[in-house]
Motif scaffolding. Structure first.
Motif: not given
Length: 71
Positions: A45-46, A51-55, A69-71
């Motif tokens: 879970i992020v 939702l930038d380049e770092t993310a 699996r990421s949310v």
């Protein structure tokens, strides 16, 4: 893991982290884990503002470590 779902939580601020940890720990089927645990987490879970380049780099790194699996 006792049939529990290993979840990695990433947040950028401590207030969001504290709230999400409290909510997730109340779910008996979930166990919070570190990304470097012996068995990779099933879900990440992020929590980010955008939702930038770092993310995106973080999510790619999580996938490379076995958390697909990421949310």
């Amino acid at each position: 893991m006792n049939g529990r779902i290993p979840v990695y939580l990433h947040t950028r601020d401590p207030i969001s982290r504290a709230g999400l940890e409290t909510a997730l720990r109340a779910q008996h089927e979930i166990v919070l884990t570190d990304i470097d645990a012996e068995e990779p987490p099933w879900v990440a879970i992020v929590v980010v503002d955008s939702l930038d380049e770092t993310a995106l780099r973080l999510m790619r790194s999580l996938q490379a470590r076995g958390c697909t699996r990421s949310v």
